[in-house]
Write a protein that holds these residues in place. Sequence first.
Motif, PDB file in Angstrom:
ATOM      1  N   LEU A 305       0.936  -1.112  -0.089  1.00 25.40           N
ATOM      2  CA  LEU A 305      -0.024   0.143   0.103  1.00 25.40           C
ATOM      3  C   LEU A 305       0.882   1.291   0.011  1.00 25.40           C
ATOM      4  O   LEU A 305       2.076   1.313   0.564  1.00 25.40           O
ATOM      5  CB  LEU A 305      -1.059   0.022   1.254  1.00 25.40           C
ATOM      6  N   TYR A 306       0.469   2.394  -0.644  1.00 26.77           N
ATOM      7  CA  TYR A 306       1.154   3.726  -0.687  1.00 26.77           C
ATOM      8  C   TYR A 306       0.554   4.713   0.024  1.00 26.77           C
ATOM      9  O   TYR A 306      -0.667   4.864  -0.408  1.00 26.77           O
ATOM     10  CB  TYR A 306       1.724   3.610  -2.006  1.00 26.77           C
ATOM     11  N   VAL A 331      -2.972   3.276   0.461  1.00 25.81           N
ATOM     12  CA  VAL A 331      -4.131   2.665  -0.560  1.00 25.81           C
ATOM     13  C   VAL A 331      -3.448   1.696  -1.496  1.00 25.81           C
ATOM     14  O   VAL A 331      -2.425   1.831  -1.671  1.00 25.81           O
ATOM     15  CB  VAL A 331      -4.898   4.051  -1.349  1.00 25.81           C
ATOM     16  N   ASP A 332      -4.503   1.100  -2.366  1.00 25.25           N
ATOM     17  CA  ASP A 332      -4.117   0.153  -3.391  1.00 25.25           C
ATOM     18  C   ASP A 332      -5.072   0.614  -4.354  1.00 25.25           C
ATOM     19  O   ASP A 332      -5.982  -0.056  -4.500  1.00 25.25           O
ATOM     20  CB  ASP A 332      -4.008  -1.270  -3.188  1.00 25.25           C
ATOM     21  N   GLU A 333      -4.670   1.727  -5.185  1.00 23.72           N
ATOM     22  CA  GLU A 333      -5.832   2.134  -6.148  1.00 23.72           C
ATOM     23  C   GLU A 333      -4.999   2.558  -7.370  1.00 23.72           C
ATOM     24  O   GLU A 333      -4.681   3.654  -7.474  1.00 23.72           O
ATOM     25  CB  GLU A 333      -6.595   3.233  -5.539  1.00 23.72           C
ATOM     26  N   PRO A 334      -4.915   1.695  -8.342  1.00 22.65           N
ATOM     27  CA  PRO A 334      -4.164   1.890  -9.539  1.00 22.65           C
ATOM     28  C   PRO A 334      -4.474   3.102 -10.559  1.00 22.65           C
ATOM     29  O   PRO A 334      -3.791   4.043 -10.771  1.00 22.65           O
ATOM     30  CB  PRO A 334      -4.450   0.574 -10.584  1.00 22.65           C
ATOM     31  N   SER A 364       3.533   0.601   3.107  1.00 20.43           N
ATOM     32  CA  SER A 364       3.107  -0.428   4.113  1.00 20.43           C
ATOM     33  C   SER A 364       2.697  -1.633   3.691  1.00 20.43           C
ATOM     34  O   SER A 364       2.136  -1.674   2.549  1.00 20.43           O
ATOM     35  CB  SER A 364       2.156   0.253   5.284  1.00 20.43           C
ATOM     36  N   PHE A 365       3.122  -2.761   4.476  1.00 17.19           N
ATOM     37  CA  PHE A 365       2.584  -4.018   4.258  1.00 17.19           C
ATOM     38  C   PHE A 365       1.740  -4.650   5.198  1.00 17.19           C
ATOM     39  O   PHE A 365       1.442  -5.923   4.778  1.00 17.19           O
ATOM     40  CB  PHE A 365       3.986  -5.011   3.660  1.00 17.19           C
ATOM     41  N   ALA A 366       1.247  -4.098   6.147  1.00 20.05           N
ATOM     42  CA  ALA A 366       0.601  -4.568   7.195  1.00 20.05           C
ATOM     43  C   ALA A 366      -0.862  -5.373   6.696  1.00 20.05           C
ATOM     44  O   ALA A 366      -1.354  -4.323   5.973  1.00 20.05           O
ATOM     45  CB  ALA A 366       0.117  -3.971   8.480  1.00 20.05           C
ATOM     46  N   ASP A 367      -1.225  -6.406   7.199  1.00 21.39           N
ATOM     47  CA  ASP A 367      -2.474  -6.957   6.791  1.00 21.39           C
ATOM     48  C   ASP A 367      -3.800  -6.282   6.960  1.00 21.39           C
ATOM     49  O   ASP A 367      -4.658  -6.329   6.244  1.00 21.39           O
ATOM     50  CB  ASP A 367      -2.801  -8.456   7.167  1.00 21.39           C
ATOM     51  N   ASN A 368      -3.621  -5.369   7.997  1.00 19.36           N
ATOM     52  CA  ASN A 368      -4.823  -4.837   8.412  1.00 19.36           C
ATOM     53  C   ASN A 368      -4.905  -3.466   7.820  1.00 19.36           C
ATOM     54  O   ASN A 368      -5.602  -2.543   8.296  1.00 19.36           O
ATOM     55  CB  ASN A 368      -4.835  -4.704  10.032  1.00 19.36           C
ATOM     56  N   ASP A 369      -4.007  -3.095   6.824  1.00 18.94           N
ATOM     57  CA  ASP A 369      -4.022  -1.719   6.404  1.00 18.94           C
ATOM     58  C   ASP A 369      -5.028  -1.725   5.483  1.00 18.94           C
ATOM     59  O   ASP A 369      -5.376  -2.523   4.507  1.00 18.94           O
ATOM     60  CB  ASP A 369      -2.600  -1.485   5.586  1.00 18.94           C
ATOM     61  N   GLN A 370      -5.616  -0.551   5.326  1.00 20.04           N
ATOM     62  CA  GLN A 370      -6.692  -0.285   4.543  1.00 20.04           C
ATOM     63  C   GLN A 370      -6.258  -0.078   3.077  1.00 20.04           C
ATOM     64  O   GLN A 370      -5.419   0.769   2.625  1.00 20.04           O
ATOM     65  CB  GLN A 370      -7.426   0.989   4.795  1.00 20.04           C
ATOM     66  N   ALA A 371      -6.820  -0.962   2.101  1.00 24.35           N
ATOM     67  CA  ALA A 371      -6.283  -1.053   1.028  1.00 24.35           C
ATOM     68  C   ALA A 371      -7.288  -0.399  -0.233  1.00 24.35           C
ATOM     69  O   ALA A 371      -6.941  -0.505  -1.314  1.00 24.35           O
ATOM     70  CB  ALA A 371      -5.758  -2.497   0.294  1.00 24.35           C
ATOM     71  N   ASP A 372      -8.165   0.184   0.193  1.00 23.05           N
ATOM     72  CA  ASP A 372      -9.337   0.832  -0.568  1.00 23.05           C
ATOM     73  C   ASP A 372      -9.471   2.170  -0.720  1.00 23.05           C
ATOM     74  O   ASP A 372      -9.741   2.676   0.621  1.00 23.05           O
ATOM     75  CB  ASP A 372     -10.903  -0.087  -0.458  1.00 23.05           C
ATOM     76  N   LEU A 373      -9.334   2.826  -1.748  1.00 20.63           N
ATOM     77  CA  LEU A 373      -9.634   4.197  -1.677  1.00 20.63           C
ATOM     78  C   LEU A 373     -10.992   4.780  -1.202  1.00 20.63           C
ATOM     79  O   LEU A 373     -10.759   5.650  -0.374  1.00 20.63           O
ATOM     80  CB  LEU A 373      -9.243   4.757  -3.128  1.00 20.63           C
ATOM     81  N   ALA A 374     -11.952   4.158  -1.529  1.00 21.71           N
ATOM     82  CA  ALA A 374     -13.204   4.731  -1.124  1.00 21.71           C
ATOM     83  C   ALA A 374     -13.346   4.656   0.327  1.00 21.71           C
ATOM     84  O   ALA A 374     -13.850   5.659   1.139  1.00 21.71           O
ATOM     85  CB  ALA A 374     -14.358   3.638  -1.792  1.00 21.71           C
ATOM     86  N   SER A 375     -12.683   3.680   1.146  1.00 20.07           N
ATOM     87  CA  SER A 375     -12.636   3.399   2.547  1.00 20.07           C
ATOM     88  C   SER A 375     -11.980   4.881   3.061  1.00 20.07           C
ATOM     89  O   SER A 375     -12.576   5.181   4.039  1.00 20.07           O
ATOM     90  CB  SER A 375     -11.903   2.356   3.101  1.00 20.07           C
ATOM     91  N   TRP A 376     -10.860   5.187   2.562  1.00 21.59           N
ATOM     92  CA  TRP A 376     -10.238   6.155   2.921  1.00 21.59           C
ATOM     93  C   TRP A 376     -10.934   7.802   2.878  1.00 21.59           C
ATOM     94  O   TRP A 376     -11.251   8.439   3.581  1.00 21.59           O
ATOM     95  CB  TRP A 376      -8.798   6.349   2.395  1.00 21.59           C
ATOM     96  N   THR A 377     -11.599   7.628   1.690  1.00 20.05           N
ATOM     97  CA  THR A 377     -12.244   8.966   1.416  1.00 20.05           C
ATOM     98  C   THR A 377     -13.548   9.109   2.302  1.00 20.05           C
ATOM     99  O   THR A 377     -13.981  10.084   2.892  1.00 20.05           O
ATOM    100  CB  THR A 377     -12.857   9.148  -0.063  1.00 20.05           C
ATOM    101  N   ASP A 378     -14.253   7.822   2.439  1.00 22.65           N
ATOM    102  CA  ASP A 378     -15.345   7.986   3.366  1.00 22.65           C
ATOM    103  C   ASP A 378     -14.899   8.327   4.736  1.00 22.65           C
ATOM    104  O   ASP A 378     -15.579   9.096   5.438  1.00 22.65           O
ATOM    105  CB  ASP A 378     -16.203   6.560   3.119  1.00 22.65           C
ATOM    106  N   ARG A 379     -14.010   7.913   5.219  1.00 20.35           N
ATOM    107  CA  ARG A 379     -13.683   8.140   6.556  1.00 20.35           C
ATOM    108  C   ARG A 379     -13.151   9.353   6.554  1.00 20.35           C
ATOM    109  O   ARG A 379     -13.338  10.217   7.656  1.00 20.35           O
ATOM    110  CB  ARG A 379     -12.316   6.977   6.877  1.00 20.35           C
ATOM    111  N   THR A 380     -12.504   9.954   5.688  1.00 21.30           N
ATOM    112  CA  THR A 380     -12.171  11.328   5.838  1.00 21.30           C
ATOM    113  C   THR A 380     -13.245  12.139   5.626  1.00 21.30           C
ATOM    114  O   THR A 380     -13.144  13.275   6.566  1.00 21.30           O
ATOM    115  CB  THR A 380     -11.244  11.777   4.722  1.00 21.30           C
TER     116      THR A 380
END
Length: 407
Positions: A305-306, A331-334, A364-380
């Motif tokens: 994730l970056y 995120v992981d969002e190409p 980051s490589f942690a399994d519990n990191d959020q990998a979805d862009l929508a989740s980050w924008t929703d939380r923000t």
Amino acid sequence: MPAGRLPGTEHEERSIILHVDMDAFYAACERLQNPELEGKPVVVGMGYEPGETIGAVATASYEAREHGVESAQPISKALDLLPRTARNPDTEPVGYYRPVDLEFYEDVSADVKAILHELADAVREVSIDEAYLDVTDRTAWEVAEGFGRHVKQRIAREVGVPASVGVAPNMSAAKIASDHDKPDGLTVVPPAELREFLDPLPIEDLHGVGPKSASTFHEMGIDTIGDLAAADLETITDQFGERGRELHLRARGIDEREVEARGRPKSLSRESSFSQPTADIERARARIDELAGAVATRATEKGALYRTIGIKVIEPPYELHTRERSLSGPVDEPPLVAETAQTLFDEFEGKSVRKLGVRVSNLSFADNDQADLASWTDRTAHESGDSSTEIRGQARIESFDRSEPTE
């Protein structure tokens, strides 16, 4: 076990290890910024300006080494051997001295390391300009020379700095091989030729033997690697302890260390040069899309994730600019990689570019990191009370002013 095979070498006969060593790396980086320094004696260090009395040489180009300038040498001695000015430059050598620009060198090193990680399953980064690669599952001994040449060519073509590569069945031998033909060399030592290659070399060439150890070996009548391989092990361990046992094994072509990565990469990037500088905006943007797609795919494959997306733009001859944007979270969002890279490139529209690159960093490589862009924008949006899905990030602008070379 087949007759004649040394104990413990079964794995090594299958292993294909590369040692990649960037030649006079700091000086090579300076030549990227100032192509007119090509072929001239370049010294990178500190303490050479008027009024400065203390300093040392960090790196000397091979042209400078011909005049006796060496790494870690006092700068005063370097200036005596290779002055910055000459009464008759046509007949007297002139040194081109440059201060250490570590940030730039690290950036170039990251570009090289990105290529190495792409080409090998296991990479052990030893320093800013040196790494081991295990390519056992990527190639075969019959075509190992071609693989090593491919590594060199990609570094030269995509980054623009020279590298010497050694290919051998183990790490120690690969290191010796990369040192064997410098600069810009390629030495391949298949398992069946390992002892033939090692035996006649001076004991100083054995990886792990320094000046003090070499002096002791000479006093013992051991002048070559073959001499050490044939020496009595007990005599060697009496003199050097367990380290002597390890050196004795290496002299016999045995090194069971495996190439193990030291930590995960800090960034992932892809770069591409144009055969000729271009101001064609459509061509440049198409290339950015290609690079962004390649970087995003690689990040997904590695489970990375970056939090930062950036571009590199090089204008001729080698004026470097980087632009970055930091995201709210990993995120992981190409699609976002391509979109952000294109936005960052807006200010360069109409300018001639020589090379382009796209990078994702703050990985980051942690399994519990959020990998979805929508989740980050929703939380923000939830935390700020804003229903907008705009990514909150701040572009960090970095422009590097490179001064023209002076004698």
